[in-house]
Design a protein around this motif. Structure first.
Motif, mmCIF file in Angstrom:
data_model
loop_
_atom_site.group_PDB
_atom_site.id
_atom_site.type_symbol
_atom_site.label_atom_id
_atom_site.label_comp_id
_atom_site.label_asym_id
_atom_site.label_seq_id
_atom_site.Cartn_x
_atom_site.Cartn_y
_atom_site.Cartn_z
ATOM 1 N N ARG A 244 0.856 -1.181 0.000
ATOM 2 C CA ARG A 244 0.000 0.000 0.000
ATOM 3 C C ARG A 244 0.890 1.229 0.000
ATOM 4 O O ARG A 244 1.949 1.240 0.638
ATOM 5 C CB ARG A 244 -0.927 0.027 1.215
ATOM 6 C CG ARG A 244 -1.972 -1.082 1.230
ATOM 7 C CD ARG A 244 -2.925 -0.935 2.419
ATOM 8 N NE ARG A 244 -3.845 -2.055 2.496
ATOM 9 C CZ ARG A 244 -4.758 -2.207 3.452
ATOM 10 N NH1 ARG A 244 -4.846 -1.276 4.425
ATOM 11 N NH2 ARG A 244 -5.558 -3.256 3.463
ATOM 12 N N TYR B 283 1.093 5.693 0.247
ATOM 13 C CA TYR B 283 0.447 6.852 0.849
ATOM 14 C C TYR B 283 1.220 8.110 0.485
ATOM 15 O O TYR B 283 2.451 8.104 0.479
ATOM 16 C CB TYR B 283 0.402 6.720 2.376
ATOM 17 C CG TYR B 283 -0.200 5.425 2.857
ATOM 18 C CD1 TYR B 283 -1.558 5.305 3.101
ATOM 19 C CD2 TYR B 283 0.609 4.302 3.038
ATOM 20 C CE1 TYR B 283 -2.116 4.108 3.536
ATOM 21 C CE2 TYR B 283 0.067 3.103 3.473
ATOM 22 C CZ TYR B 283 -1.293 3.014 3.707
ATOM 23 O OH TYR B 283 -1.830 1.820 4.123
ATOM 24 N N GLU C 264 -5.536 -9.114 -5.317
ATOM 25 C CA GLU C 264 -4.668 -8.851 -4.172
ATOM 26 C C GLU C 264 -3.235 -8.780 -4.665
ATOM 27 O O GLU C 264 -2.650 -9.760 -5.099
ATOM 28 C CB GLU C 264 -4.809 -9.963 -3.129
ATOM 29 C CG GLU C 264 -4.022 -9.696 -1.856
ATOM 30 C CD GLU C 264 -4.034 -10.887 -0.904
ATOM 31 O OE1 GLU C 264 -3.621 -10.702 0.248
ATOM 32 O OE2 GLU C 264 -4.434 -11.983 -1.327
ATOM 33 N N SER D 45 -7.491 -12.294 4.464
ATOM 34 C CA SER D 45 -7.995 -11.489 5.578
ATOM 35 C C SER D 45 -6.904 -11.207 6.606
ATOM 36 O O SER D 45 -6.885 -10.136 7.227
ATOM 37 C CB SER D 45 -9.183 -12.196 6.243
ATOM 38 O OG SER D 45 -8.800 -13.478 6.704
ATOM 39 N N ALA E 198 -4.736 -8.456 5.089
ATOM 40 C CA ALA E 198 -5.437 -7.174 5.140
ATOM 41 C C ALA E 198 -5.465 -6.610 6.559
ATOM 42 O O ALA E 198 -5.313 -5.392 6.763
ATOM 43 C CB ALA E 198 -6.855 -7.337 4.612
ATOM 44 N N ALA E 199 -5.635 -7.485 7.553
ATOM 45 C CA ALA E 199 -5.679 -7.020 8.944
ATOM 46 C C ALA E 199 -4.358 -6.387 9.352
ATOM 47 O O ALA E 199 -4.332 -5.359 10.041
ATOM 48 C CB ALA E 199 -6.034 -8.183 9.868
ATOM 49 N N LEU F 156 -2.082 -4.996 7.292
ATOM 50 C CA LEU F 156 -1.947 -3.729 6.574
ATOM 51 C C LEU F 156 -2.877 -2.668 7.155
ATOM 52 O O LEU F 156 -2.498 -1.488 7.250
ATOM 53 C CB LEU F 156 -2.233 -3.937 5.093
ATOM 54 C CG LEU F 156 -1.171 -4.721 4.318
ATOM 55 C CD1 LEU F 156 -1.687 -5.090 2.932
ATOM 56 C CD2 LEU F 156 0.121 -3.930 4.211
ATOM 57 N N ASP F 157 -4.070 -3.050 7.549
ATOM 58 C CA ASP F 157 -5.016 -2.088 8.139
ATOM 59 C C ASP F 157 -4.478 -1.523 9.443
ATOM 60 O O ASP F 157 -4.611 -0.319 9.722
ATOM 61 C CB ASP F 157 -6.369 -2.756 8.388
ATOM 62 C CG ASP F 157 -7.156 -3.031 7.119
ATOM 63 O OD1 ASP F 157 -6.800 -2.468 6.064
ATOM 64 O OD2 ASP F 157 -8.122 -3.814 7.183
ATOM 65 N N ALA F 158 -3.885 -2.394 10.271
ATOM 66 C CA ALA F 158 -3.358 -1.937 11.556
ATOM 67 C C ALA F 158 -2.199 -0.960 11.360
ATOM 68 O O ALA F 158 -2.098 0.051 12.071
ATOM 69 C CB ALA F 158 -2.910 -3.144 12.380
ATOM 70 N N GLU G 101 -1.736 0.838 8.644
ATOM 71 C CA GLU G 101 -2.317 2.025 8.010
ATOM 72 C C GLU G 101 -2.913 2.977 9.039
ATOM 73 O O GLU G 101 -2.796 4.206 8.913
ATOM 74 C CB GLU G 101 -3.386 1.594 7.012
ATOM 75 C CG GLU G 101 -4.036 2.754 6.283
ATOM 76 C CD GLU G 101 -4.977 2.277 5.186
ATOM 77 O OE1 GLU G 101 -6.207 2.364 5.404
ATOM 78 O OE2 GLU G 101 -4.489 1.813 4.136
ATOM 79 N N GLU G 102 -3.553 2.435 10.058
ATOM 80 C CA GLU G 102 -4.161 3.290 11.082
ATOM 81 C C GLU G 102 -3.119 4.188 11.727
ATOM 82 O O GLU G 102 -3.351 5.388 11.931
ATOM 83 C CB GLU G 102 -4.848 2.411 12.136
ATOM 84 C CG GLU G 102 -5.586 3.220 13.198
ATOM 85 C CD GLU G 102 -6.332 2.339 14.182
ATOM 86 O OE1 GLU G 102 -6.880 2.896 15.161
ATOM 87 O OE2 GLU G 102 -6.357 1.102 13.984
#
Length: 215
Positions: free
Chosen positions: A16, A18, A85, A182, A185-186, A188-190, A192-193
């Protein structure tokens, strides 16, 4: 570092990106998902020349071909269109000649035939990379703080015009690439936050090449 999610004829990189401004500072990512520790940051310079037909056939198909110097994976790369993905990438030896090698052209012949591939962009990048590890010490992701200078080399482009920007890139490494989608993604989401809380924003372009060309 190499990924562990494989496809025939290459590897799938899951990452990802940014946009950030010059005031942004990389936050601590320890405790984000499975991240338990972080290596000391490693700084190096990358210099890549991107190739396409004069009509930008490959870019229109979301394919990128580059010859890159510096870093752990210097050589020729083909990045294929995004998948559900990640994105498949093939790597080839750097060689001595800057002309597109035969083995690279062989992968593209069905798309471009014998049409010449010419330089369309040069992207120089000062990268500060940090490897993130889980509690067992396995590398799960790499955070790259990229400071980019890009030049449009296409015929007709304004000579010497440069675009400069800074971005953060998170790429999954072997320990973070295994398991279910999943799980990836979890993680990467953590991460990303934490990055968003420190000023990260959605990217203004789908890739460095697209931004270099003003797409």
């Amino acid at each position: 570092m190499d990924q562990t999610v494989h496809m025939g004829g290459g590897e799938v990189e899951i990452e990802r990106k940014y946009d950030v401004d010059a005031a942004a500072r990389v936050p601590s990512l320890i405790g984000a998902g499975r991240v338990a520790s972080a290596d000391e940051a490693d700084a190096f310079d990358l210099d890549a020349t991107y190739y396409d037909t004069a009509e930008m056939r490959l870019s229109s198909l979301r394919i990128a071909v580059r010859r890159r110097l510096g870093g752990h994976d210097a050589g020729w790369h083909i990045k294929w269109p995004p998948l559900d993905e990640g994105r498949r990438e093939q790597q080839f030896e750097l060689g001595d000649d800057e002309g597109v090698p035969d083995d690279v052209r062989a992968e593209l012949v069905g798309l471009v035939g014998d049409v010449p591939l010419v330089p369309v962009a040069r992207i120089r990048n000062h990268r500060v990379a940090t490897v993130l590890r889980d509690a067992a010490g396995e590398p799960v992701a790499e955070l790259a703080d990229d400071h980019v200078v890009a030049t449009d080399l296409r015929e007709g482009a304004t000579s010497g015009t440069e675009r400069r920007w800074q971005e953060w890139e998170v790429e999954l490494l072997p320990g973070g690439s295994v398991g279910e989608a999943s799980d990836r993604a979890a993680l990467l989401d953590a991460i990303e936050e934490r990055l968003v809380a420190s000023g990260a924003q959605p990217p203004s372009a789908g890739s460095k090449l697209a931004r270099a060309l003003g797409v």
